[in-house]
Every structure is written in C-alpha cells, then in structure tokens.
Motif scaffolding. Sequence first.
Motif: not given
Length: 214
Positions: A198-209
Amino acid sequence: MNWNIDTGKQVSMIISILVMVVMILKYRKTGKENLFFIIGYLLFSLIDIFCYFYYRFTGMPTDVFYVIGFLMIVFFLYLLYYYQLLYAPLLKKLQFIILILFVLNIAFMFYTEDDLLHHFSFNMLYVDILLLLFSIILFLYQTFNSDKILGINNYLPFWISVALLIFFIGSIPILFFRTTVSESIYFFILFMLNLISNSILIFGLIRNKQERTR
C-alpha cells in the motif's frame, strides 16, 4: 511473538482507507487505463472492512463474500486491467487466454470442491495468483521494451505491478505454510506485506503523470 491480530487488522483497514482517499483525490490524474484496478482495489478493501465488522457483530462466516468478491470479481478486474494495458498483439492474445483460463478455473473449482461458496478456497487463490503473476510479467515485458521505461518513475501501472508482485509473491509462502506457523506470525507477515504494497501504491499515485492511452 506478541502481535495483536485485531489491532493489526484495524491498522490495515485504516491504511486501505488512506489509499482509497488518495485514489479519489488523484482520480482525474490516474487516467482511464487504471480504472479496472481502482475498482478492484476499492471493492476488495470495502469487502475486507465489511467482513471485519460483519463477523465481529454477528459471528457468522464471511467466506462467501471473499470467494465471490475477492477470488472471482476482484481478480477478474485485475486480469482485465492488464488486458487493457497490453497493446502488443501477441501479448494481448496471451492475456486473453489467461482470462479464459481464469473463467475455466472457476468452473473447475465449482465442479471439484464441495460447497465452494461457503469455504475459502486456497486452491483457487493459488491459481488466481499464478495467473495474475503471468499477467504482470507480460506487462513488465511490454513496458521494458517500450518508451515507457524512460518515464517509469511516473508511470502508475508500473508501481501498481510492483505493489501486487510484493504482496502476492510474499503471500505465497506464508499461505502455503499457514497450518504450521502461529496465527500471530501469519497475520503479522500479511500485515507487513499489506503495509509495504500500500505504501508503494500511495507513492505511485503521488508520482503518477497522466498520459494519453494508446
């Protein structure tokens, strides 16, 4: 090992809710290509939360919700997610075969297992995980052989795949040896896998373009 299982479940639910909030806040930037995964994640999280309180207040089994909701619907949405992401003709055909195998596996489990809807089938779970892992491999192969690799840090499907790989590959050993390890260790490992993914998911959601879909 002293591990409060109930507290761990509550923390996991809070983390899932946090991820759902981030998904909702970032929805416009996630792109339509991630819709199937988001629906699947939201559904699984809501099922997990519902079953926790349902069992706590009624004491009745929740297997039917997990079998239909998680093993059938959620995994199907995840596989459909990768089918949508794949655009290389051969890879898309292979993913279509995986979807067919998924449906056939459900039919096979109904035929071979008694009262499938009222007991959680680990055999079905193992096959579902295997099919999902093959789907992720196909996607990663496509990604690493395309220009997506140049902006992979901002590519949400990549981080979703990493999160799923960590959670499900990490889950296989503890699920397989679930009858030989203590309940505390079992749920602690699942908690840590859930926390990391879930931490990776949050990171990906924040970094996503967001990019235009093919």
